[in-house]
Design an enzyme around this catalytic site. Structure first.
Site, PDB file in Angstrom:
ATOM      1  N   ASP A  75       0.849  -1.183   0.000  1.00  0.00           N
ATOM      2  CA  ASP A  75       0.000   0.000   0.000  1.00  0.00           C
ATOM      3  C   ASP A  75       0.889   1.239   0.000  1.00  0.00           C
ATOM      4  O   ASP A  75       2.101   1.144   0.166  1.00  0.00           O
ATOM      5  CB  ASP A  75      -0.987  -0.002   1.169  1.00  0.00           C
ATOM      6  N   TYR A  77       2.888   4.780   0.904  1.00  0.00           N
ATOM      7  CA  TYR A  77       3.569   5.239   2.109  1.00  0.00           C
ATOM      8  C   TYR A  77       2.576   6.037   2.961  1.00  0.00           C
ATOM      9  O   TYR A  77       1.822   6.865   2.443  1.00  0.00           O
ATOM     10  CB  TYR A  77       4.763   6.120   1.751  1.00  0.00           C
ATOM     11  N   PHE A  88       5.972   1.443  -4.390  1.00  0.00           N
ATOM     12  CA  PHE A  88       7.361   1.709  -4.000  1.00  0.00           C
ATOM     13  C   PHE A  88       7.855   3.092  -4.397  1.00  0.00           C
ATOM     14  O   PHE A  88       8.931   3.505  -3.962  1.00  0.00           O
ATOM     15  CB  PHE A  88       8.319   0.644  -4.568  1.00  0.00           C
ATOM     16  N   HIS A 198      11.061 -10.194  -0.156  1.00  0.00           N
ATOM     17  CA  HIS A 198      10.685  -8.781  -0.140  1.00  0.00           C
ATOM     18  C   HIS A 198      11.934  -7.928   0.113  1.00  0.00           C
ATOM     19  O   HIS A 198      12.829  -8.329   0.863  1.00  0.00           O
ATOM     20  CB  HIS A 198       9.643  -8.531   0.949  1.00  0.00           C
TER      21      HIS A 198
END
Length: 234
Positions: A75, A77, A88, A198
């Site tokens: 999701d 920031y 990102f 990740h």
């Protein structure tokens, strides 16, 4: 400011004629239900991010027929001013988020210390055909993950399936367990899948650094007659 900012943003996106509008999410009332739920949170005093005009940026900047690469995030920031609607991507005024620094470090040549990135804005990737799609397109300030159960996941699943269903080849960069779970939606005999851990520094397995996903993606695209992505920023 409109009393229904996300619903209004959805209405504007619908007027754009985007190829993504054929997804069931935009046809069966799901998008309207999600927008109404988020607007109710805004009416209750919550600060929702990113700005309404950026909520659908990932789809607006990368039409379905132009997708070459898919990168899935979680999701936006949760700090105001940091997100621009792309997974990102960072446009805030402070140092880059730790995960993004790890991601961009993979652009350096092996054995060469990564240069300090000039920007964290990944818009140039999106314009080249990199779908930077979060599992939730909105979040609340200071509350990471607040909208993960608001219904956005249907859009993510349908978008992945729609890219997979096209005749044109694409590469799916699946980082972390949640993203890798969507590999089941991809026809692996026609598309590339580059799966790894990740990029978050909290990932104890540390199985993202050194995975060279961008090199792997470009190699796959070139082998299938598709122009590679210029991953360098700034």
């Amino acid at each position: 400011m409109s009393e229904t900012p996300v619903a209004d943003a959805l209405a504007r996106f619908r007027k754009s004629g985007s190829s993504w509008l054929a997804l069931p999410f935009f046809q069966d009332g799901a998008a309207d239900a999600v927008a109404a739920r988020i607007d109710a949170r805004i009416a209750a005093g919550a600060t929702v991010l990113p700005a309404p005009e950026a909520v659908f940026n990932a789809l607006a900047l990368t039409p379905l027929d132009r997708v070459k690469v898919v990168i899935l995030g979680q999701d936006p920031y949760p700090t105001p001013g940091d997100a621009n609607g792309l997974a990102f991507s960072y446009v805030g005024p402070r140092r880059l988020p730790a995960s993004l620094k790890v991601i961009l470090a993979e652009l350096a040549e092996p054995g060469v210390p990564p240069a300090k990135p000039r920007t964290g804005d990944l818009t140039p990737w999106a314009r080249q055909g990199v779908l930077l799609l979060n599992a939730a397109l909105t979040v609340e300030a200071g509350k990471a993950g607040a909208h993960l159960r608001y219904g956005w996941s249907a859009l993510t699943d349908q978008a992945v399936s729609a890219v997979s269903a096209r005749p044109e080849p694409a590469v799916f960069l699946l980082w972390g367990a949640q993203a890798r779970a969507r590999a089941a939606l991809v026809e692996a005999d026609r598309h590339g899948i580059v799966a790894c851990g990740h990029p978050s520094p909290l990932n104890r397995a540390r199985d993202f650094p050194g995975s060279r996903p961008f090199d792997a993606a470009n190699a796959w695209l070139s082998a299938h007659g598709v122009a590679p992505i210029d991953w360098q920023l700034g």
